[in-house]
Design a protein around this motif. Structure first.
Motif, PDB file in Angstrom:
ATOM      1  N   UNK A 352     -13.999   1.772 -32.173  1.00 14.34           N
ATOM      2  CA  UNK A 352     -13.720   0.594 -31.339  1.00 14.34           C
ATOM      3  C   UNK A 352     -12.510  -0.357 -32.100  1.00 14.34           C
ATOM      4  N   UNK A 353     -11.877  -0.060 -33.250  1.00 14.16           N
ATOM      5  CA  UNK A 353     -11.053  -0.717 -33.721  1.00 14.16           C
ATOM      6  C   UNK A 353     -10.142   0.553 -34.807  1.00 14.16           C
ATOM      7  N   UNK A 354      -8.868   0.165 -34.776  1.00 18.99           N
ATOM      8  CA  UNK A 354      -8.262   1.021 -35.969  1.00 18.99           C
ATOM      9  C   UNK A 354      -8.134  -0.003 -37.124  1.00 18.99           C
ATOM     10  N   UNK A 355      -7.274   0.647 -38.184  1.00 15.82           N
ATOM     11  CA  UNK A 355      -7.253   0.187 -39.539  1.00 15.82           C
ATOM     12  C   UNK A 355      -6.353  -1.029 -39.457  1.00 15.82           C
ATOM     13  N   UNK A 356      -5.643  -1.269 -38.292  1.00 20.41           N
ATOM     14  CA  UNK A 356      -4.856  -2.388 -38.282  1.00 20.41           C
ATOM     15  C   UNK A 356      -5.405  -3.693 -37.761  1.00 20.41           C
ATOM     16  N   UNK A 357      -6.832  -3.502 -37.485  1.00 22.98           N
ATOM     17  CA  UNK A 357      -7.526  -4.467 -36.958  1.00 22.98           C
ATOM     18  C   UNK A 357      -8.709  -5.066 -37.743  1.00 22.98           C
ATOM     19  N   UNK A 358      -8.628  -4.913 -38.856  1.00 23.75           N
ATOM     20  CA  UNK A 358      -9.645  -4.816 -39.997  1.00 23.75           C
ATOM     21  C   UNK A 358      -9.996  -6.331 -40.202  1.00 23.75           C
TER      22      UNK A 358
END
Length: 392
Positions: A352-358
């Motif tokens: 649901x999210x990639x690593x940029x959105x941690x």
């Protein structure tokens, strides 16, 4: 007649060229885009408190597979879930890059044959990997390690391959001084890359691998996989490998091993063990997640459990809130010192999210009632403790 044959021959050559363009140029990126998707979503709400805290965290992820694919990881990708720019955007300090070397056709969590057609062979050919990798699992692991070293050289200082405790401390010190750098740690997903020969361990270690998963989706020379037949324990060769790994500055990963293998490794070693990516059985009672008692035994070694971001281990909710709920349950089960992140990004999973959105995960953890200290531990400090202890 000669003109007709020449015309037919020309069409055949043209068809071969078109087929090659499709196979080598279009198909691998298409497959990756389909298998490593991020669900379309509006930007996540991140509180000011969480945003400020996230910027101060040491963020670490125990498992991702972008080296398997053909993207240039120095560039921000339009597919997949991990690359260096997105790691920087997500404030990730440490990322384990895992080499996948074999994956059976029809892969599932219940039972797979080691003799099944291997999907990675087709991917290696389709992505024009060196010929030596087409029929050698060891060479596939070495090639993927070489890729990370090449990325380090091309990254303009934004990626540093971590092989030693000094490398780890240097990355963290550089980040504390304000430098933009990500530490990349190499690992193998399954010791079938040894090809049944303990002597091959030197080649994998020399290539830079420091995390050694014993299994993937099938039984191998070391013993039983969680997804093989019979969930058997370690073979004699497996015991030799584990004994040798215990003596080296590496981390042993039990993800995908059978529970019997995990128990035997716990019994015969005195080092912190990890499950690099998975979930908590008490939270999501599926075969992929080890029973909670076994997870507690792994935690008791001083190790950590990496929480994954995909639906099969979370029982459906893969939003930052869903992952945060699983992390909270894991803390309640194994303790706040033994829970880490293990995304499985780019491992043929939808997220649901990639690593940029941690930062959204940090915000969700605070919303679940975790303290700042607990958030710091889960997001990376627990992982750092294990690697600082094991590397030399």
């Amino acid at each position: 007649m000669k003109k007709v044959l020449k015309w037919i021959g020309g069409l055949f050559v043209l068809a071969m060229i078109i087929g090659a363009v499709v196979f080598f140029g279009f198909l691998p990126p298409y497959i990756e885009a389909q298998r490593n998707s991020v669900i379309d979503h509006d930007p996540f709400e991140v509180t000011d408190e969480a945003e400020a805290l996230h910027k101060t965290l040491i963020v670490g992820d125990l498992h991702a597979d972008p080296l398997l694919w053909s993207r240039d990881l120095t560039q921000r990708g339009t597919r997949g879930q991990v690359d260096i720019p997105r790691l920087v955007e997500g404030n990730v300090a440490l990322q384990v890059f895992t080499a996948v070397t074999k994956s059976p056709a029809g892969q599932n969590y219940e039972a797979n044959s080691a003799e099944a057609f291997d999907n990675i062979t087709l991917l290696a050919i389709g992505q024009l990997w060196p010929l030596r990798t087409w029929d050698s699992l060891k060479e596939r692991a070495i090639y993927q390690a070489d890729k990370l070293h090449q990325l380090e050289a091309a990254s303009g200082g934004q990626l540093k391959v971590v092989k030693t405790r000094a490398d780890l401390d240097a990355v963290l010190a550089a980040r504390a001084a304000g430098q933009t750098v990500v530490g990349g740690i190499l690992g193998i997903e399954g010791a079938h890359a040894l090809e049944g020969d303990l002597n091959n361990l030197d080649a994998l270690f020399d290539a830079g691998h420091r995390v050694f998963g014993l299994h993937h989706f099938f039984d191998n020379e070391l013993g039983g996989s969680l997804h093989g037949f019979g969930e058997t324990g370690l073979t004699e060769f497996g015991r030799q490998v584990v004994a040798e790994l215990e003596q080296r500055p590496v981390v042993i990963d039990l993800a995908h091993s059978s529970p019997q293998v995990a128990q035997e490794v716990i019994a015969m070693t005195n080092v912190p063990l990890i499950v690099s990516h998975g979930g908590l059985h008490g939270f999501c009672p599926v075969k992929r997640n080890f029973p909670d008692d076994l997870m507690r035994d792994i935690a008791a070694t001083g190790g950590v459990i990496g929480m994954g971001y995909w639906a099969d281990v979370t029982c459906g909710d893969i939003s930052p809130t869903g992952i945060a709920k699983m992390i909270k349950a894991a803390i309640d089960t194994v303790g706040e010192d033994h829970v880490s992140l293990g995304s499985d990004y780019d491992g043929s999973v939808e997220t649901a999210f990639d690593t940029s959105e941690l930062a959204a995960l940090t915000s969700a953890l605070l919303a679940q009632g975790l303290t700042e200290t607990q958030v710091r531990k889960v997001m990376g400090e627990n992982m750092v403790r294990v690697f600082r202890q094991q590397l030399n």
